[in-house]
Scaffold this active site. Structure first.
Site, PDB file in Angstrom:
ATOM      1  N   HIS A  14       0.851  -0.961  -0.481  1.00  0.00           N
ATOM      2  CA  HIS A  14      -0.091   0.083  -0.103  1.00  0.00           C
ATOM      3  C   HIS A  14       0.973   0.996  -0.001  1.00  0.00           C
ATOM      4  O   HIS A  14       1.488   1.480   1.202  1.00  0.00           O
ATOM      5  CB  HIS A  14      -0.914  -0.057   1.012  1.00  0.00           C
ATOM      6  CG  HIS A  14      -1.820   1.345   1.077  1.00  0.00           C
ATOM      7  ND1 HIS A  14      -2.540   1.894   0.528  1.00  0.00           N
ATOM      8  CD2 HIS A  14      -1.667   2.200   2.534  1.00  0.00           C
ATOM      9  CE1 HIS A  14      -3.373   2.525   0.747  1.00  0.00           C
ATOM     10  NE2 HIS A  14      -2.504   3.166   1.774  1.00  0.00           N
ATOM     11  N   ASP A  16       1.414   5.149   0.022  1.00  0.00           N
ATOM     12  CA  ASP A  16       0.618   6.469   0.426  1.00  0.00           C
ATOM     13  C   ASP A  16       2.229   7.072  -0.211  1.00  0.00           C
ATOM     14  O   ASP A  16       3.313   7.372  -0.080  1.00  0.00           O
ATOM     15  CB  ASP A  16       0.821   6.647   1.895  1.00  0.00           C
ATOM     16  CG  ASP A  16      -0.558   5.651   2.525  1.00  0.00           C
ATOM     17  OD1 ASP A  16      -1.593   5.986   2.116  1.00  0.00           O
ATOM     18  OD2 ASP A  16      -0.267   5.301   3.163  1.00  0.00           O
ATOM     19  N   ASP A 126      -7.601   1.815   1.599  1.00  0.00           N
ATOM     20  CA  ASP A 126      -7.346   2.352   2.555  1.00  0.00           C
ATOM     21  C   ASP A 126      -8.322   4.012   2.816  1.00  0.00           C
ATOM     22  O   ASP A 126      -7.949   5.010   3.858  1.00  0.00           O
ATOM     23  CB  ASP A 126      -5.951   2.550   3.413  1.00  0.00           C
ATOM     24  CG  ASP A 126      -6.051   2.955   5.100  1.00  0.00           C
ATOM     25  OD1 ASP A 126      -6.684   3.301   5.456  1.00  0.00           O
ATOM     26  OD2 ASP A 126      -4.799   3.906   4.534  1.00  0.00           O
ATOM     27  N   HIS A 350      -5.263  10.302   0.062  1.00  0.00           N
ATOM     28  CA  HIS A 350      -6.079  10.701   0.746  1.00  0.00           C
ATOM     29  C   HIS A 350      -4.929  11.542   1.924  1.00  0.00           C
ATOM     30  O   HIS A 350      -5.900  11.549   3.183  1.00  0.00           O
ATOM     31  CB  HIS A 350      -6.610   9.197   1.158  1.00  0.00           C
ATOM     32  CG  HIS A 350      -6.286   7.602   1.813  1.00  0.00           C
ATOM     33  ND1 HIS A 350      -5.683   7.408   0.674  1.00  0.00           N
ATOM     34  CD2 HIS A 350      -5.198   7.451   2.477  1.00  0.00           C
ATOM     35  CE1 HIS A 350      -4.544   6.020   0.762  1.00  0.00           C
ATOM     36  NE2 HIS A 350      -4.364   6.298   2.067  1.00  0.00           N
TER      37      HIS A 350
END
Length: 902
Positions: A14, A16, A126, A350
């Site tokens: 994941h 980010d 997420d 996000h």
């Protein structure tokens, strides 16, 4: 005989893009991950595939460092061993606009198609809650499965699994349905997206690992296909994963462990799904939890970022894209449009737009926003001038000043426009530049009237703004600097043009004194401290609050605009009131009132007020942060020392305006606090409406029974609306996304939240998230009868940020007519969201959504088109429904797109 269970192990990371480190710090680890991946894919044929987190920008970020490996990457993407998309980036769902969500999918899937990837998954690992229309968008993109980690119990935060009997869904598989009835298979990461992370290869450790993991997954799996995600945030590649899987197969002969991918897993899953799956409808917002970890207060972290994003989105969606429909060179427009959208979307992940990263991340975001805004404005100005240069602007009065008004909002408009106009320019090559300013200061300022293309006359207000420096950049020569004598003109502009332009003239005029007095309209009454126009009366009180009377209905709204301040000992993710629960408001204060504008079209009143509040939290908060006390358990109080926060509120009421515009400037001198503005409506209701993604969502004012958090805050896009049986009040904003409904009768809109740490899994100080210094907020208060849907007040709210583009030009002959309108449309309840060239530049895309539960009729008429098709959000043609005009039905809650060929 029971089917043998299959454990699908999917490798992923994941990613980010920026969070607890900046983009460039994270990029180092991204490059290492890709390098390891390419090596593994080349050497290990048993390594099935790697899921690149549902986004394509990871590939772009890698190739910026290693461009020589592009063909190698493309090879594995085509083979299905590196899985990208369907998104360009993993953006936040609630804090980015409807059209931004579509552009993210459009540009992401454009890349997956170019790279030769087949099949896509709606991937939201997420995302901090997901809007209710997501299944409809996915189905239009031919995606029938969505995978997500938040929004539906039993999922909690940080891999907490709530063991309760009151789940939103008893399984990790479910049906997820949009308001229009579109449905996809939902895959809930009930044990989070790290439930197969770091799988041991050694037998003893592997046995302990798998005994627990299998038990956890089997609690929620509805089939024999078990999902294990081998990765986590920024997780490096597990290089021995195939050997670890071999160990698992040896330990558990009754289970088939396989290195898998989502497509393989979904194909197997669909064959076994039971018929009694739970159906979840609409928004995924984690309502059946304790409410502490829904992350909703990211909507108010670093509000300045949300405001910049709102400006940029509005600029691209409502000005730049529609303007492209009038340009001769659409290829240039398409390239710039994609460039600016992608640059803007770099701020949409996000942890970025939510304002929940370290300070260095958000400083870089500010730079990106500035690049998008300045670049797009320059592109719009230059292209508008090119179009205007072809319009006939000759007037019989050689002193008349021509300009072109570009209307690009997709709907008729009625509003007061302001524009700075040069009434005389002197270029530096005409005389010595130091002599020019004094000469221009002697230039008399004439009165003007506005002559429109149909020769109708509109009165104009004029204000001298002095002598200003400027320059022109000729297409065929060196720049030409000048000084200009400038005035600000304002006038009430009404137009039925949806997308097009109108040529007008500012014509010098001599106004007789008695004529001027008889036509003037004084909106401000100083004796009674009232603003008034055709639709409402605003009474201003000594404490700076104001009451509003809706003249159309007689309804009154009292004590609007009181400011409320509370301590905040939470973090960038979550608000937590200080232990003393102290609130400070302006209700008992004293404000000063000053008139700053008052003419026949507009009045603006400045209200100055202040609050003395604790300067920060007490010393307990620092200790609680350092020892990682989770925000629900914090007890810090507010500091005994006070500081003054000064507010400047400007109320603006326009002629014929249907809402009161409010600008608030906050000189923030305090830390660890939240500031809200309150709008009571009297007796309230048990529910309210909020603007969301292609939806006016109806939400309850009170939470589910599982909710423990004392606050019940929500997201909104453009507005929130509360009503009772007879009257309603809608508050529309520019970049203010957080609100709460208090006591069923008051809208509390967050203007500022100041905190000092990122939160989450460590000690990350964020002093810039305290937002010290000047902060601003803009919103509009719209009174109406009953609810926002039956009153149609949402149309006024959507129009709030839209403004025609006004370009001053010179008198010259031209071939283009003085007006142009590309299309007209009607559909009383429908909301238009996009007017843009098609991706190939050969046609026009127009999109609406129906916010109601009833069928609406849409009629569209174009000035010139070959064919009109129904289309998907990805601009793929469906059936042909007409040529120059069409009439079609828009079903309840449907998102409808037309593709119109030139």
């Amino acid at each position: 005989m029971n089917k043998k269970k299959t454990a699908h192990i999917i490798s992923h990371s994941h990613w980010d893009r920026e969070w607890y480190m900046s983009l460039e710090e994270h990029r180092y680890y991204l490059v290492k991950l890709f390098d390891d991946l390419l090596e593994k894919l080349a050497e290990d044929p048993n390594f099935h595939s790697f899921h690149l987190d549902g986004q394509t920008i990871m590939v772009d970020d890698y190739l910026q460092v290693r461009p020589n490996r592009e063909e190698e990457l493309k090879k594995y993407i085509r083979e299905g061993r590196l899985i990208i998309g369907p998104w360009y980036i993993l953006q936040d769902a609630f804090l980015t606009s409807s059209e931004a969500n579509v552009r993210n999918l459009f540009y992401g899937m454009k890349t997956t198609k170019e790279f030769g990837q087949e099949g896509n998954l709606g991937y939201y690992p997420d995302t901090f809650g997901i809007y209710g229309q997501a299944p409809q968008l996915l189905k239009q993109a031919k995606i029938d499965v969505a995978a997500f980690g938040r929004g539906v119990t039993p999922t909690g935060f940080n891999n907490q699994v709530y063991h309760s009997d009151d789940y939103s869904s008893p399984y990790s598989e479910l049906n997820w349905e949009s308001p229009d009835g579109s449905a996809v298979v939902g895959i809930l990461f009930a044990n989070w997206y790290s439930n197969g992370n770091e799988i041991p290869e050694e037998e003893e450790q592997a046995k302990e690992f798998w005994d627990k993991k299998l038990t956890d997954v089997e609690k929620f799996a509805s089939t024999a296909e078990l999902l294990f995600l081998n990765g986590c945030d920024h997780q490096p590649l597990q290089k021995n994963i195939t050997d670890a899987i071999k160990t698992a197969n040896e330990l558990y002969p009754d289970i088939e462990f396989k290195h898998s991918g989502f497509q393989e897993y979904v194909t197997a899953l669909k064959r076994e799904l039971p018929k009694d799956l739970q159906t979840i409808r609409g928004e995924l917002r984690n309502q059946k939890t304790d409410g502490w970890s829904t992350l909703v207060n990211t909507a108010s972290s670093r509000i300045y970022l949300k405001q910049a994003n709102d400006r940029c989105q509005t600029l691209l969606e409502s000005v730049l894209e529609p303007l492209g429909l009038m340009m001769s060179d659409r290829s240039l427009h398409q390239d710039f449009t994609e460039f600016y959208w992608k640059l803007l979307m770099e701020n949409h992940p996000h942890d970025s737009i939510c304002g929940c990263s370290v300070d260095s991340v958000h400083r870089e975001m500010e730079s990106r926003f500035e690049k998008v805004e300045k670049g797009a404005l320059k592109f719009i100005d230059e292209q508008a001038r090119e179009i205007a240069s072809e319009i006939d602007t000759i007037h019989e009065n050689e002193d008349a000043i021509p300009f072109v008004l570009f209307q690009t909002g997709g709907r008729p408009t009625s509003r007061v426009l302001k524009k700075t106009v040069a009434i005389k320019k002197i270029y530096f090559d005409e005389m010595h530049f130091q002599d020019i300013p004094n000469l221009l200061k002697e230039e008399p300022i004439p009165s003007f009237h506005l002559e429109r293309s149909d020769h109708s006359i509109v009165r104009v207000n004029t204000k001298d703004v002095g002598v200003k420096f400027g320059y022109e950049l000729p297409k065929d020569g060196f720049r030409r600097p000048y000084y200009a004598r400038e005035v600000e003109v304002s006038f009430l502009y009404k137009s039925n043009i949806t997308v097009g332009y109108e040529r007008c003239f500012l014509v010098p005029t001599e106004m007789k004194k008695d004529e001027d007095e008889s036509d003037s309209l004084t909106i401000w009454n100083n004796d009674w401290k009232k603003l008034e126009n055709e639709n409402m009366v605003i009474s201003i009180h000594e404490n700076g609050s104001y009451s509003l009377v809706d003249k159309n209905s007689g309804n009154e709204y009292r004590k609007l605009g009181i400011l409320e301040n509370t301590g905040d000992i939470g973090n960038e993710y979550m608000f937590k009131a200080s232990g003393d629960m102290e609130k400070v408001t302006t209700e008992g204060g004293q404000a000063s009132i000053k008139v700053i504008e008052n003419n026949m079209d507009v009045a603006s009143i400045e209200i100055k007020s202040s609050l003395f509040v604790p300067k920060q939290a007490d010393d307990t908060l620092e200790a609680e942060r350092e020892t990682l006390i989770w925000h629900p358990d914090r007890r810090a109080r507010r500091h005994h020392e006070k500081t003054e926060i000064v507010f400047k509120t400007i109320l603006t009421l326009e002629k014929e305006g249907e809402g009161l515009k409010v600008d608030v400037t906050i000189d923030n001198t305090a830390k660890d606090h939240r500031l809200r503005v309150l709008f009571p409506i009297g007796e309230g209701n048990s529910y309210h409406y909020a603007d969301s993604i292609y939806e006016l969502v109806k939400r309850p004012n009170q939470p589910e029974s599982q909710w423990v958090n004392p606050s019940f805050d929500h997201h909104m896009q453009r507005f929130v609306s509360l009503n009772n049986l007879t009257q309603g009040l809608t508050v529309a904003s520019k970049g203010l996304h957080e609100y709460e409904i208090i006591d069923d009768n008051t809208i509390a809109l967050t203007l500022l939240r100041a905190v000092g740490e990122m939160g989450d899994w460590g000690v990350f100080e964020t002093p810039e998230a305290q937002c010290l210094g000047v902060n601003k907020a803009e919103f509009m208060i719209i009174p109406h009868e009953k609810d926002i849907l039956s009153s149609n007040a949402y149309h006024t709210a959507y129009e709030f940020p839209l403004m025609p583009t006004m370009i001053q030009v010179k008198q010259k002959e031209g071939a283009f007519s003085p007006t142009k309108e590309l299309f007209t449309w009607s559909g009383d309840k429908l909301v238009i969201t996009a007017c843009k060239p098609t991706g190939d530049g050969k046609g026009m895309v127009i999109r609406w959504f129906n916010p109601t539960n009833s069928t609406e009729t849409l009629m569209v008429e174009t000035t010139d088109s070959k064919s009109i098709y129904l289309s998907t959000i990805l601009e793929e043609k469906r059936e042909k429904i007409g040529r120059k005009s069409v009439e079609t039905v828009v079903k309840p809650y449907e998102i409808l797109t037309l593709l119109i060929e030139d």
